[in-house]
Design a protein around this motif. Structure first.
Motif, PDB file in Angstrom:
ATOM      1  N   LYS A  36       0.293  16.734 -16.079  1.00  0.00           N
ATOM      2  CA  LYS A  36       0.883  15.317 -15.307  1.00  0.00           C
ATOM      3  C   LYS A  36       1.662  14.419 -16.191  1.00  0.00           C
ATOM      4  O   LYS A  36       2.111  13.349 -15.867  1.00  0.00           O
ATOM      5  CB  LYS A  36      -0.690  14.365 -15.072  1.00  0.00           C
ATOM      6  N   GLY A  37       2.389  15.161 -16.952  1.00  0.00           N
ATOM      7  CA  GLY A  37       3.431  14.497 -17.649  1.00  0.00           C
ATOM      8  C   GLY A  37       4.759  14.652 -17.253  1.00  0.00           C
ATOM      9  O   GLY A  37       5.836  14.250 -18.104  1.00  0.00           O
ATOM     10  N   VAL A  38       4.982  15.011 -16.047  1.00  0.00           N
ATOM     11  CA  VAL A  38       6.223  15.174 -15.655  1.00  0.00           C
ATOM     12  C   VAL A  38       6.413  14.463 -14.642  1.00  0.00           C
ATOM     13  O   VAL A  38       5.755  14.254 -13.434  1.00  0.00           O
ATOM     14  CB  VAL A  38       6.498  16.973 -14.941  1.00  0.00           C
ATOM     15  N   VAL A  39       7.520  13.867 -14.545  1.00  0.00           N
ATOM     16  CA  VAL A  39       8.331  13.035 -13.242  1.00  0.00           C
ATOM     17  C   VAL A  39       9.468  13.579 -12.612  1.00  0.00           C
ATOM     18  O   VAL A  39      10.551  13.843 -13.636  1.00  0.00           O
ATOM     19  CB  VAL A  39       8.376  11.568 -13.786  1.00  0.00           C
ATOM     20  N   VAL A  40       9.483  13.780 -11.692  1.00  0.00           N
ATOM     21  CA  VAL A  40      10.655  14.187 -10.842  1.00  0.00           C
ATOM     22  C   VAL A  40      11.049  13.284  -9.671  1.00  0.00           C
ATOM     23  O   VAL A  40      10.111  12.983  -9.001  1.00  0.00           O
ATOM     24  CB  VAL A  40      10.456  15.696 -10.209  1.00  0.00           C
ATOM     25  N   THR A  41      12.116  12.583  -9.997  1.00  0.00           N
ATOM     26  CA  THR A  41      12.278  11.182  -9.129  1.00  0.00           C
ATOM     27  C   THR A  41      13.754  10.921  -8.849  1.00  0.00           C
ATOM     28  O   THR A  41      14.550  11.319  -9.554  1.00  0.00           O
ATOM     29  CB  THR A  41      11.591  10.073  -9.437  1.00  0.00           C
ATOM     30  N   ASP A  42      13.951  10.580  -7.617  1.00  0.00           N
ATOM     31  CA  ASP A  42      15.346   9.836  -7.313  1.00  0.00           C
ATOM     32  C   ASP A  42      15.627   8.447  -7.734  1.00  0.00           C
ATOM     33  O   ASP A  42      16.428   7.829  -7.799  1.00  0.00           O
ATOM     34  CB  ASP A  42      15.814   9.954  -5.776  1.00  0.00           C
ATOM     35  N   ASP A  43      14.539   7.937  -8.397  1.00  0.00           N
ATOM     36  CA  ASP A  43      14.553   6.656  -8.520  1.00  0.00           C
ATOM     37  C   ASP A  43      14.532   6.487 -10.061  1.00  0.00           C
ATOM     38  O   ASP A  43      13.833   6.965 -10.946  1.00  0.00           O
ATOM     39  CB  ASP A  43      12.826   5.897  -8.353  1.00  0.00           C
ATOM     40  N   ARG A  44      15.879   6.096 -10.634  1.00  0.00           N
ATOM     41  CA  ARG A  44      16.281   6.198 -11.843  1.00  0.00           C
ATOM     42  C   ARG A  44      15.387   5.097 -12.666  1.00  0.00           C
ATOM     43  O   ARG A  44      15.212   5.490 -14.014  1.00  0.00           O
ATOM     44  CB  ARG A  44      17.614   5.255 -12.091  1.00  0.00           C
ATOM     45  N   ALA A  45      14.957   3.783 -12.121  1.00  0.00           N
ATOM     46  CA  ALA A  45      13.857   3.154 -12.824  1.00  0.00           C
ATOM     47  C   ALA A  45      12.725   3.815 -13.261  1.00  0.00           C
ATOM     48  O   ALA A  45      12.259   3.499 -14.513  1.00  0.00           O
ATOM     49  CB  ALA A  45      13.798   1.749 -12.199  1.00  0.00           C
ATOM     50  N   ALA A  46      12.159   4.456 -12.290  1.00  0.00           N
ATOM     51  CA  ALA A  46      10.926   5.251 -12.608  1.00  0.00           C
ATOM     52  C   ALA A  46      11.050   6.085 -13.532  1.00  0.00           C
ATOM     53  O   ALA A  46      10.186   6.101 -14.560  1.00  0.00           O
ATOM     54  CB  ALA A  46      10.475   5.860 -11.306  1.00  0.00           C
ATOM     55  N   ALA A  47      12.386   6.829 -13.704  1.00  0.00           N
ATOM     56  CA  ALA A  47      12.438   7.797 -14.574  1.00  0.00           C
ATOM     57  C   ALA A  47      12.355   7.064 -16.107  1.00  0.00           C
ATOM     58  O   ALA A  47      11.928   7.732 -17.069  1.00  0.00           O
ATOM     59  CB  ALA A  47      13.723   8.413 -14.410  1.00  0.00           C
ATOM     60  N   GLU A  48      13.223   6.012 -16.101  1.00  0.00           N
ATOM     61  CA  GLU A  48      13.213   5.456 -17.339  1.00  0.00           C
ATOM     62  C   GLU A  48      11.966   4.815 -17.819  1.00  0.00           C
ATOM     63  O   GLU A  48      11.831   4.893 -18.968  1.00  0.00           O
ATOM     64  CB  GLU A  48      14.317   4.201 -17.208  1.00  0.00           C
ATOM     65  N   ARG A  49      11.129   4.410 -16.770  1.00  0.00           N
ATOM     66  CA  ARG A  49       9.793   3.822 -16.974  1.00  0.00           C
ATOM     67  C   ARG A  49       8.998   4.770 -17.586  1.00  0.00           C
ATOM     68  O   ARG A  49       8.293   4.610 -18.702  1.00  0.00           O
ATOM     69  CB  ARG A  49       9.202   3.231 -16.024  1.00  0.00           C
ATOM     70  N   HIS A  50       8.977   6.079 -17.086  1.00  0.00           N
ATOM     71  CA  HIS A  50       8.227   7.118 -17.557  1.00  0.00           C
ATOM     72  C   HIS A  50       8.513   7.623 -19.035  1.00  0.00           C
ATOM     73  O   HIS A  50       7.664   7.725 -19.917  1.00  0.00           O
ATOM     74  CB  HIS A  50       8.441   8.577 -16.700  1.00  0.00           C
ATOM     75  N   ALA A  51       9.824   7.548 -19.100  1.00  0.00           N
ATOM     76  CA  ALA A  51      10.385   8.045 -20.510  1.00  0.00           C
ATOM     77  C   ALA A  51      10.025   6.848 -21.565  1.00  0.00           C
ATOM     78  O   ALA A  51       9.660   7.494 -22.713  1.00  0.00           O
ATOM     79  CB  ALA A  51      11.994   8.055 -20.459  1.00  0.00           C
ATOM     80  N   ALA A  52      10.075   5.912 -21.105  1.00  0.00           N
ATOM     81  CA  ALA A  52       9.537   4.593 -22.243  1.00  0.00           C
ATOM     82  C   ALA A  52       7.944   4.882 -22.561  1.00  0.00           C
ATOM     83  O   ALA A  52       7.494   4.522 -23.676  1.00  0.00           O
ATOM     84  CB  ALA A  52       9.871   3.348 -21.627  1.00  0.00           C
ATOM     85  N   GLU A  53       7.094   5.017 -21.338  1.00  0.00           N
ATOM     86  CA  GLU A  53       5.643   5.209 -21.688  1.00  0.00           C
ATOM     87  C   GLU A  53       5.352   6.369 -22.617  1.00  0.00           C
ATOM     88  O   GLU A  53       4.291   6.442 -23.336  1.00  0.00           O
ATOM     89  CB  GLU A  53       5.009   5.621 -20.403  1.00  0.00           C
ATOM     90  N   CYS A  54       6.361   7.557 -22.448  1.00  0.00           N
ATOM     91  CA  CYS A  54       6.065   8.739 -23.258  1.00  0.00           C
ATOM     92  C   CYS A  54       6.726   8.629 -24.739  1.00  0.00           C
ATOM     93  O   CYS A  54       5.901   9.297 -25.734  1.00  0.00           O
ATOM     94  CB  CYS A  54       6.624   9.879 -22.450  1.00  0.00           C
ATOM     95  N   GLY A  55       7.534   8.100 -24.950  1.00  0.00           N
ATOM     96  CA  GLY A  55       8.152   7.733 -26.235  1.00  0.00           C
ATOM     97  C   GLY A  55       9.161   9.133 -26.492  1.00  0.00           C
ATOM     98  O   GLY A  55      10.132   8.623 -26.497  1.00  0.00           O
ATOM     99  N   ARG A  56       8.758  10.176 -26.621  1.00  0.00           N
ATOM    100  CA  ARG A  56       9.565  11.468 -26.853  1.00  0.00           C
ATOM    101  C   ARG A  56       9.330  12.392 -25.712  1.00  0.00           C
ATOM    102  O   ARG A  56       8.302  12.847 -25.168  1.00  0.00           O
ATOM    103  CB  ARG A  56       9.031  12.219 -28.041  1.00  0.00           C
ATOM    104  N   VAL A  57      10.508  12.396 -25.021  1.00  0.00           N
ATOM    105  CA  VAL A  57      10.600  13.208 -23.660  1.00  0.00           C
ATOM    106  C   VAL A  57      11.707  14.301 -23.810  1.00  0.00           C
ATOM    107  O   VAL A  57      12.693  14.268 -24.622  1.00  0.00           O
ATOM    108  CB  VAL A  57      10.989  12.406 -22.485  1.00  0.00           C
ATOM    109  N   VAL A  58      11.521  15.264 -22.858  1.00  0.00           N
ATOM    110  CA  VAL A  58      12.723  16.255 -22.702  1.00  0.00           C
ATOM    111  C   VAL A  58      13.234  15.908 -21.393  1.00  0.00           C
ATOM    112  O   VAL A  58      12.381  15.842 -20.191  1.00  0.00           O
ATOM    113  CB  VAL A  58      12.221  17.569 -22.773  1.00  0.00           C
ATOM    114  N   ILE A  59      14.423  15.500 -21.062  1.00  0.00           N
ATOM    115  CA  ILE A  59      15.164  15.153 -19.839  1.00  0.00           C
ATOM    116  C   ILE A  59      15.874  16.619 -19.602  1.00  0.00           C
ATOM    117  O   ILE A  59      16.753  16.935 -20.382  1.00  0.00           O
ATOM    118  CB  ILE A  59      16.025  14.091 -19.983  1.00  0.00           C
ATOM    119  N   GLU A  60      15.922  16.994 -18.440  1.00  0.00           N
ATOM    120  CA  GLU A  60      16.452  18.337 -18.047  1.00  0.00           C
ATOM    121  C   GLU A  60      17.160  18.243 -16.478  1.00  0.00           C
ATOM    122  O   GLU A  60      16.636  17.357 -15.852  1.00  0.00           O
ATOM    123  CB  GLU A  60      15.743  19.437 -18.073  1.00  0.00           C
TER     124      GLU A  60
END
Length: 415
Positions: A151-175
């Motif tokens: 459940k650690g993957v977010v796929v979204t068109d919502d830029r804010a949601a993507a940034e929020r998930h990245a902030a919650e995780c700390g270290r992320v892979v964006i692809e």
């Protein structure tokens, strides 16, 4: 052969059924197991992520083979501790399990092995996240670098949601986003030899039509009538063998179950992710169709003799599994509700517990799976939903479109 199975979810119940059906398995112990597994195995208490405790239990029950189901024990080094006791274990070392434990490590291995995958960046601060999101554009794919139980993957068109998930995780892979239908391919390997199982497709989103947040998986089916005929051969050549060779080169050979998550893009198969264990719920359908005895297959992989194992045999027809989830899943599942109608062949226990008086209750987000086979995909799908309809659990929900597009011929390969 005496087998110790580590874990207690739906994947482990499916594994337990397969192991118990192997005439060579004379005793099956599961730790901690679940009420469904209790019907075919002796249950023992253990903390699955405690390597010393699992190894001690393996010695105590005189196990000839230990099968580690979930990813967290593998990343914690359970397989290493068991091997140190001289006991065969199906599951990679902690170092090799980093293929699942770290998205960054997996990308490094894929790059070194020239495996086809999405371009990606590892990001640890907001500025790096913003640059990566700018470069790839929507849909945004943001993955927690560590274990996140699917459940650690977010796929979204919502830029804010993507940034929020990245902030919650700390270290992320964006692809970059990979378009096309997804496929799960399980590969049994002893580090050198590699044997593919049937490809399957699972359904990660909680709602019909692939809507809502990602989950651990809401259903699956196999085989894939729409898959290109050369898909497995191509993936073995371009992905599996190069990856295993790269891990051997690094001194960390991978022995166990290599899960290859793929997108079938216009440019061909591309790796979305690796896992270091059987997928859940795809295991339920793949093993339902496997005619080859499971214990012998896993023991061959655990002892480095997979190359001498006979070719796999598969049952005709198809298999479908439908997950029954608890009220509030995946955000905040409610537990403790009474379950009825679950004590039937084909019902896989994923998150259940039993009271002293025998009452079955929910104990997790994904509670049960209705798993059925049939002469074709449509028949298997009907039978799986018949099982689900007979289960009563207050507030539960399930997807109604598992395998529907495949049955109706609505899946096409892009390109």
């Amino acid at each position: 052969m005496r087998v110790l199975l580590v874990g207690g979810g739906g994947r482990e119940h499916a594994l337990a059924l397969g192991l118990a059906g192997d005439p060579a398995v004379e005793a099956l112990v599961a730790a901690p197991g679940n009420p469904g597994i209790a019907a075919v195995a002796q249950l023992r208490e253990v903390t699955p992520t405690d390597p010393a405790a699992v190894a001690a239990l393996a010695v105590e029950v005189a196990a000839d083979l230990v099968v580690v189901g979930p990813e967290a024990p593998l990343v914690a080094g359970v397989a290493d501790a068991v091997r140190a006791k001289g006991i065969a274990v199906f599951g990679p070392s902690a170092e090799a399990a980093r293929l699942e434990g770290s998205k960054t490590f997996a990308k490094d291995v894929m790059t070194a092995a020239a495996v086809p995958t999405a371009r990606a960046y590892t990001c640890e601060d907001a500025a790096a996240v913003a640059r990566a999101l700018d470069e790839f554009g929507a849909p945004y794919v943001v993955k927690d670098d560590g274990l996140a139980a699917g459940k650690g993957v977010v796929v979204t068109d919502d830029r804010a949601a993507a940034e929020r998930h990245a902030a919650e995780c700390g270290r992320v892979v964006i692809e970059e986003y990979l378009s096309g239908p997804e496929v799960s391919l399980f590969v049994v390997t002893d580090g050198e030899a590699a044997v593919p199982l049937l490809p399957a497709q699972d359904f990660k989103r909680v709602g019909d039509g692939d809507t809502g947040p990602n989950t651990g998986g809401m259903g699956a089916y196999a085989p894939l009538p729409w898959a290109p005929p050369n898909l497995v051969d191509d993936v073995m050549r371009d992905v599996v063998h190069p990856t295993l060779a790269e891990l051997r080169r690094r001194g960390t050979p991978f022995a166990g179950l290599l899960y290859v998550g793929l997108a079938i893009t216009p440019s061909g198969p591309r790796v979305i992710e690796f896992n270091a264990r059987f997928g859940d719920p795809e295991t339920q359908v793949v093993l339902a169709l496997l005619e080859t005895p499971l214990g012998g297959l896993l023991h061959a992989a655990a002892t480095g003799t997979l190359g001498a194992h006979p070719p796999l045999r598969w049952r005709d027809g198809a298999a479908v599994t439908v997950v029954v989830a608890a009220d509030g899943y995946p955000a905040g599942p409610r537990t403790g509700d009474v379950i009825t109608g679950a004590d039937r062949a084909g019902v896989i226990h994923a998150g259940t517990r039993r009271d002293a008086d025998g009452t079955l209750r929910s104990a997790g987000g994904r509670v049960l799976c209705g798993t059925a086979t049939g002469p074709d995909l449509a028949a298997a799908r009907d039978a799986a939903y018949e099982l689900v309809r007979d289960v009563e659990l207050a507030g539960s929900h399930h997807r109604t479109d598992i395998a529907a597009a495949a049955v109706d011929g609505r899946i096409t390969i892009p390109g």
